[in-house]
Scaffold this motif. Structure first.
Motif, mmCIF file in Angstrom:
data_model
loop_
_atom_site.group_PDB
_atom_site.id
_atom_site.type_symbol
_atom_site.label_atom_id
_atom_site.label_comp_id
_atom_site.label_asym_id
_atom_site.label_seq_id
_atom_site.Cartn_x
_atom_site.Cartn_y
_atom_site.Cartn_z
ATOM 1 N N UNK A 207 -16.783 1.117 -8.319
ATOM 2 C CA UNK A 207 -15.595 1.701 -7.541
ATOM 3 C C UNK A 207 -15.822 0.973 -6.085
ATOM 4 N N UNK A 208 -15.887 -0.111 -6.034
ATOM 5 C CA UNK A 208 -15.901 -0.896 -4.851
ATOM 6 C C UNK A 208 -14.832 -1.969 -4.675
ATOM 7 N N UNK A 209 -14.170 -2.137 -3.592
ATOM 8 C CA UNK A 209 -13.241 -2.982 -3.241
ATOM 9 C C UNK A 209 -12.719 -2.922 -1.817
ATOM 10 N N UNK A 210 -12.425 -4.064 -1.289
ATOM 11 C CA UNK A 210 -11.728 -4.083 0.020
ATOM 12 C C UNK A 210 -10.576 -3.052 0.164
ATOM 13 N N UNK A 211 -10.491 -2.193 1.304
ATOM 14 C CA UNK A 211 -9.529 -1.029 1.575
ATOM 15 C C UNK A 211 -8.237 -1.315 1.022
ATOM 16 N N UNK A 212 -7.501 -2.475 1.339
ATOM 17 C CA UNK A 212 -6.125 -2.843 0.960
ATOM 18 C C UNK A 212 -5.971 -2.429 -0.727
ATOM 19 N N UNK A 213 -6.861 -2.707 -1.716
ATOM 20 C CA UNK A 213 -6.722 -2.509 -2.891
ATOM 21 C C UNK A 213 -6.588 -1.001 -3.425
ATOM 22 N N UNK A 214 -7.421 -0.119 -2.823
ATOM 23 C CA UNK A 214 -7.178 1.229 -3.405
ATOM 24 C C UNK A 214 -6.041 1.916 -2.576
ATOM 25 N N UNK A 215 -5.661 1.345 -1.195
ATOM 26 C CA UNK A 215 -4.538 1.905 -0.803
ATOM 27 C C UNK A 215 -3.046 1.250 -1.561
ATOM 28 N N UNK A 216 -3.162 -0.062 -2.070
ATOM 29 C CA UNK A 216 -2.283 -0.422 -2.807
ATOM 30 C C UNK A 216 -2.088 0.522 -3.816
ATOM 31 N N UNK A 217 -3.210 0.722 -4.820
ATOM 32 C CA UNK A 217 -3.175 1.642 -6.049
ATOM 33 C C UNK A 217 -2.705 3.155 -5.569
ATOM 34 N N UNK A 218 -2.721 3.705 -4.583
ATOM 35 C CA UNK A 218 -2.433 4.953 -4.066
ATOM 36 C C UNK A 218 -0.613 4.889 -3.877
ATOM 37 N N UNK A 219 -0.399 3.684 -3.252
ATOM 38 C CA UNK A 219 0.916 3.602 -3.193
ATOM 39 C C UNK A 219 1.839 3.272 -4.325
ATOM 40 N N UNK A 220 1.119 2.478 -5.277
ATOM 41 C CA UNK A 220 1.812 2.231 -6.560
ATOM 42 C C UNK A 220 1.781 3.657 -7.312
ATOM 43 N N UNK A 221 0.858 4.351 -7.480
ATOM 44 C CA UNK A 221 0.604 5.578 -8.062
ATOM 45 C C UNK A 221 1.869 6.512 -7.808
ATOM 46 N N UNK A 222 1.995 6.548 -6.224
ATOM 47 C CA UNK A 222 2.927 7.703 -5.668
ATOM 48 C C UNK A 222 4.380 7.273 -5.949
ATOM 49 N N UNK A 223 4.636 5.748 -5.956
ATOM 50 C CA UNK A 223 5.897 5.243 -6.478
ATOM 51 C C UNK A 223 6.294 5.911 -7.784
ATOM 52 N N UNK A 224 5.333 5.547 -8.639
ATOM 53 C CA UNK A 224 5.530 5.860 -10.048
ATOM 54 C C UNK A 224 5.762 7.228 -10.350
ATOM 55 N N UNK A 225 5.054 8.142 -9.654
ATOM 56 C CA UNK A 225 5.373 9.530 -9.599
ATOM 57 C C UNK A 225 6.820 9.846 -9.291
ATOM 58 N N UNK A 226 7.210 9.412 -8.069
ATOM 59 C CA UNK A 226 8.392 9.728 -7.703
ATOM 60 C C UNK A 226 9.654 9.290 -8.566
ATOM 61 N N UNK A 242 -5.105 9.540 -12.058
ATOM 62 C CA UNK A 242 -6.563 8.736 -12.197
ATOM 63 C C UNK A 242 -6.599 7.538 -11.081
ATOM 64 N N UNK A 243 -5.281 6.876 -11.075
ATOM 65 C CA UNK A 243 -5.557 5.664 -9.942
ATOM 66 C C UNK A 243 -5.553 6.407 -8.672
ATOM 67 N N UNK A 244 -5.081 7.416 -8.406
ATOM 68 C CA UNK A 244 -5.261 8.165 -6.903
ATOM 69 C C UNK A 244 -6.789 8.374 -6.852
ATOM 70 N N UNK A 245 -7.119 9.021 -7.714
ATOM 71 C CA UNK A 245 -8.806 9.446 -7.717
ATOM 72 C C UNK A 245 -9.468 8.243 -7.710
#
Length: 340
Positions: A207-226, A242-245
């Motif tokens: 569970x390690x990555x540059x910040x842009x990747x998890x932020x992109x994951x949160x954005x993608x998950x939010x769009x999918x839920x919306x 799970x993606x947000x977590x």
């Protein structure tokens, strides 16, 4: 406890508060975009809780010589006191002000089943909810704890498969054979497994990555839920949760040191339990006195936040270690550590 997970836990609890505000004050009838978003999508707070639960339980038991019995005693010490307190508070409220809770009833068997996390109809032929409505999620939690306790008998690498097999047998085969309530035939239970997978990845340092990747994951998950989709809840809300977590866990270095976010997580369980009676009383008072719903919401938020802080400090923090000592869990755990 990871501060990122604490923050997410607090966020999920307050989302659920918003959902129940919309339910009690507006019967889910949205009047603007924000109300629609909360009423229609806010239920994902529960899914986030379930994923976090799988994650936390897996990590909390890793490399520890816990027996199933000791594990369950620790879970009972953590979950039961506050839940029983607020369930009994609901008993008092319903008994003293029945007009405020016209759809509740106090048959001894129903109250007892609510206290024991047994799924039972709130009324004949009606949805399965305990007296304290949010307790339906704790019925799933206690089931998960019970099944996970058996997984402690095998090596850590096999626990996911043991829990998955037991969930399938209990939640899908059990109801067909009449051995378990159909209440548990809910794909939401798969979200516990998602949390365990995240815990396994975290344990392996993945569970390690540059910040842009998890932020992109949160954005993608939010769009999918919306946007949503006509698919099972475990896919529509469980996967984005799970993606947000896992994204928040990956961003943990940026959360560290925040006492406020830790406080949000610490109080989240009490927020989850206390907000139901607070909102119910607030809705009753607002309706009788003609108070603006959003003015009453502010009052309810303050009362819930202050009450949850007091509940965490005086109820949760005091009963958990006291019960562990009473159960003899701490002493046995220390002896086990010496042995191993």
């Amino acid at each position: 406890m990871l501060i990122s997970v604490q923050a997410l836990r607090g966020f999920a609890a307050w989302i659920v508060v918003g959902v129940h505000f919309m339910q009690l004050f507006f019967d889910f009838e949205a009047h603007n975009a924000l109300e629609y978003l909360v009423a229609d999508k806010g239920g994902i707070g529960v899914d986030i809780f379930f994923v976090i639960s799988g994650f936390v339980i897996f990590l909390a038991t890793a490399d520890k010589p816990l027996t199933p019995w000791r594990f369950m005693l620790m879970r009972v010490a953590r979950i039961v006191p506050a839940y029983w307190f607020y369930t009994l508070l609901m008993v008092l409220l319903v008994a003293s002000m029945p007009s405020m809770f016209p759809y509740e009833h106090l048959e001894p068997s129903y109250v007892l089943m609510s206290l024991l996390f047994i799924a039972a109809p709130s009324e004949p032929g009606v949805e399965v909810y305990p007296l304290l409505g949010v307790g339906w999620t704790l019925n799933f939690e206690m089931l998960f704890y019970g099944l996970f306790s058996f997984a402690l008998l095998v090596r850590e690498s096999y626990r996911l498969w043991v829990v998955a097999t037991l969930l399938y047998l209990v939640c899908y085969i059990g109801p067909v054979l009449g051995l378990a309530s159909g209440f548990y035939s809910n794909g939401i239970v798969l979200e516990f497994l998602m949390g365990i997978v995240i815990g396994m990845l975290y344990r392996r340092g993945l569970c390690r990555a540059r910040p842009w990747l998890p932020l992109l994951g949160i954005a993608a998950a939010s769009i999918a839920v919306y946007h949503g989709a006509d698919i099972p809840r475990a896919l529509e809300w469980g996967v984005p949760s799970a993606i947000v977590v896992i994204s928040c866990v990956t961003l943990e270095p940026y959360f560290q040191g925040s006492r406020f976010l830790k406080w949000l997580g610490d109080c989240s369980y009490s927020v989850y339990l206390i907000h139901v009676p607070v909102l119910a009383v607030g809705q009753f008072v607002a309706e009788r006195l003609g108070i603006n719903p959003y003015a009453m919401l502010l009052v309810c938020i303050v009362v819930t936040a202050v009450g949850a802080w007091g509940s965490y400090q005086w109820l949760e923090k005091r009963t958990y270690p006291a019960l562990k000592r009473w159960f003899g869990v701490e002493e046995r755990a220390s002896l086990s550590r010496q042995k191993y």
